[in-house]
Design a protein around this motif. Structure first.
Motif, PDB file in Angstrom:
ATOM      1  N   GLY A  57       0.811  -1.208   0.000  1.00 56.20           N
ATOM      2  CA  GLY A  57       0.000   0.000   0.000  1.00 56.20           C
ATOM      3  C   GLY A  57       0.843   1.256   0.000  1.00 56.20           C
ATOM      4  N   ALA A  58       1.882   1.299   0.845  1.00 62.53           N
ATOM      5  CA  ALA A  58       2.742   2.485   0.907  1.00 62.53           C
ATOM      6  C   ALA A  58       3.462   2.716  -0.414  1.00 62.53           C
ATOM      7  N   MET A  59       4.017   1.664  -0.987  1.00 62.68           N
ATOM      8  CA  MET A  59       4.729   1.809  -2.259  1.00 62.68           C
ATOM      9  C   MET A  59       3.777   2.218  -3.377  1.00 62.68           C
ATOM     10  N   ASP A  60       2.610   1.597  -3.401  1.00 56.90           N
ATOM     11  CA  ASP A  60       1.649   1.912  -4.445  1.00 56.90           C
ATOM     12  C   ASP A  60       1.150   3.348  -4.316  1.00 56.90           C
ATOM     13  N   GLY A  61       0.910   3.784  -3.075  1.00 55.82           N
ATOM     14  CA  GLY A  61       0.470   5.156  -2.872  1.00 55.82           C
ATOM     15  C   GLY A  61       1.493   6.167  -3.340  1.00 55.82           C
ATOM     16  N   LEU A  62       2.754   5.915  -3.023  1.00 53.19           N
ATOM     17  CA  LEU A  62       3.825   6.818  -3.434  1.00 53.19           C
ATOM     18  C   LEU A  62       3.969   6.855  -4.954  1.00 53.19           C
ATOM     19  N   VAL A  63       4.073   5.686  -5.557  1.00 53.62           N
ATOM     20  CA  VAL A  63       4.282   5.628  -7.008  1.00 53.62           C
ATOM     21  C   VAL A  63       3.075   6.197  -7.752  1.00 53.62           C
ATOM     22  N   THR A  64       1.874   5.821  -7.301  1.00 58.58           N
ATOM     23  CA  THR A  64       0.664   6.260  -7.986  1.00 58.58           C
ATOM     24  C   THR A  64       0.509   7.775  -7.944  1.00 58.58           C
ATOM     25  N   ASN A  65       0.611   8.358  -6.751  1.00 58.05           N
ATOM     26  CA  ASN A  65       0.347   9.785  -6.651  1.00 58.05           C
ATOM     27  C   ASN A  65       1.512  10.637  -7.162  1.00 58.05           C
ATOM     28  N   THR A  66       2.738  10.163  -6.992  1.00 58.80           N
ATOM     29  CA  THR A  66       3.866  10.900  -7.565  1.00 58.80           C
ATOM     30  C   THR A  66       3.771  10.900  -9.087  1.00 58.80           C
ATOM     31  N   SER A  67       3.400   9.763  -9.646  1.00 56.69           N
ATOM     32  CA  SER A  67       3.223   9.683 -11.101  1.00 56.69           C
ATOM     33  C   SER A  67       2.034  10.529 -11.555  1.00 56.69           C
ATOM     34  N   LEU A  68       0.949  10.525 -10.752  1.00 54.97           N
ATOM     35  CA  LEU A  68      -0.218  11.329 -11.097  1.00 54.97           C
ATOM     36  C   LEU A  68       0.133  12.813 -11.120  1.00 54.97           C
ATOM     37  N   LEU A  69       0.886  13.263 -10.133  1.00 57.64           N
ATOM     38  CA  LEU A  69       1.309  14.661 -10.115  1.00 57.64           C
ATOM     39  C   LEU A  69       2.195  14.987 -11.311  1.00 57.64           C
ATOM     40  N   ALA A  70       3.067  14.052 -11.661  1.00 60.95           N
ATOM     41  CA  ALA A  70       3.931  14.272 -12.819  1.00 60.95           C
ATOM     42  C   ALA A  70       3.105  14.366 -14.101  1.00 60.95           C
ATOM     43  N   GLY A  71       2.073  13.528 -14.226  1.00 63.06           N
ATOM     44  CA  GLY A  71       1.252  13.533 -15.439  1.00 63.06           C
ATOM     45  C   GLY A  71       0.436  14.800 -15.589  1.00 63.06           C
ATOM     46  N   VAL A  72      -0.264  15.187 -14.524  1.00 64.11           N
ATOM     47  CA  VAL A  72      -1.102  16.390 -14.631  1.00 64.11           C
ATOM     48  C   VAL A  72      -0.243  17.649 -14.649  1.00 64.11           C
ATOM     49  N   GLY A  73       0.924  17.590 -13.979  1.00 63.25           N
ATOM     50  CA  GLY A  73       1.834  18.725 -14.039  1.00 63.25           C
ATOM     51  C   GLY A  73       2.432  18.887 -15.422  1.00 63.25           C
ATOM     52  N   GLY A  74       2.770  17.774 -16.032  1.00 62.58           N
ATOM     53  CA  GLY A  74       3.285  17.827 -17.396  1.00 62.58           C
ATOM     54  C   GLY A  74       2.238  18.302 -18.388  1.00 62.58           C
ATOM     55  N   ALA A  75       0.973  18.082 -18.085  1.00 64.20           N
ATOM     56  CA  ALA A  75      -0.105  18.545 -18.962  1.00 64.20           C
ATOM     57  C   ALA A  75      -0.379  20.037 -18.786  1.00 64.20           C
TER      58      ALA A  75
END
Length: 267
Positions: A57-75
């Protein structure tokens, strides 16, 4: 001087707590009659319950939300939109992980219960064959056939114990030590939420910087990787770097997707 207090020449001296057993040491010589597991070492819970769900859960939360921020930030989304996306990702991911873990562990436990019923029917219908099968298992473990037959007879005097022993050797699972679906689900929910909020910390503190959010997320990946490796007695540096590498792959790929489908990076 009391003669009974002095050790006799033919008796092995009792080991001190923490010292390795010496050949010939009687069990009564252990500290207060304790077993090695009680004073020398302890085993961790490896039944697949809270630890696996919490780490995942901790790893998935970190990877998921860090990647989500990168995606919407890149957009090219604004800071408040990035925070909103991150909070939505936290909530959706935490509930998804919790329900998924609960369903997964419940399904696995139901499957074990089904195998218990199969084994009970087999022992009720073919008790001699089942006992003979256990004799063969004990012989394969290194017992002599005579000892194996005696042990199998002792085991089969208790029907429930016989079921447990058969399933432990045949399937590699102990039906009496099943993980809790509630514990797995709750651990997964809590740790996903903690992991997912880490890359949002700079935004919540007033720093409207995508770089800061991604940096904090990467630091979180290092910490979670090191902590998980420590709990499993693995090299912490290698575990931390491995988790960071996996996270960077996901973050980089999601950022590129955001660039391709977004409105462009703001000036």
């Amino acid at each position: 001087m009391d003669d009974d207090a002095a050790p006799r020449p033919d008796e092995p001296e009792s080991p001190r707590p923490g010292e390795p057993d010496r050949p010939g040491t009687p069990s009564a010589a252990l500290p207060h009659g304790a077993l090695p597991h009680e004073f020398d070492h302890r085993h961790a819970d490896v039944s697949g319950g809270w630890l696996r769900a919490a780490a995942f859960g901790a790893m998935d939360g970190l990877v998921t939300n860090t990647s989500l921020l990168a995606g919407v930030g890149g957009a090219g989304l604004a800071a408040n939109e990035i925070v909103l996306s991150g909070i939505a990702g936290l909530a959706a991911g935490a509930f998804s992980m919790a329900l998924g873990e609960y369903a997964s562990v419940s399904t696995a436990n139901n499957q074990i219960d089904a195998e218990v019923r199969v084994e009970r029917r087999a022992q009720a219908r073919h008790p001699i064959s089942e006992q003979t099968e256990l004799v063969g298992t004990f012989v394969d473990m290194g017992m002599t056939e005579a000892t194996a037959r005696t042990a199998a007879q002792e085991v089969h005097r208790d029907a429930e114990q016989a079921v447990t022993i058969h399933l432990t050797h045949e399937l590699g699972v102990d039906p009496t030590e099943k993980p809790s679906p509630l514990v797995a689900g709750a651990s997964s929910f809590l740790m996903f939420a903690i992991g997912a909020i880490i890359p949002l910390i700079p935004y919540l503190l007033g720093f409207e910087s995508l770089v800061a959010g991604l940096t904090v997320g990467c630091v979180g990946l290092l910490l979670v990787g090191a902590t998980t490796s420590h709990l499993t007695s693995q090299p912490r540096v290698r575990g931390a770097l491995r988790q960071l590498l996996f996270g960077l792959v996901a973050v980089g790929a999601t950022y590129l997707v955001g660039l391709l489908v977004g409105v462009g990076v703001p000036a």
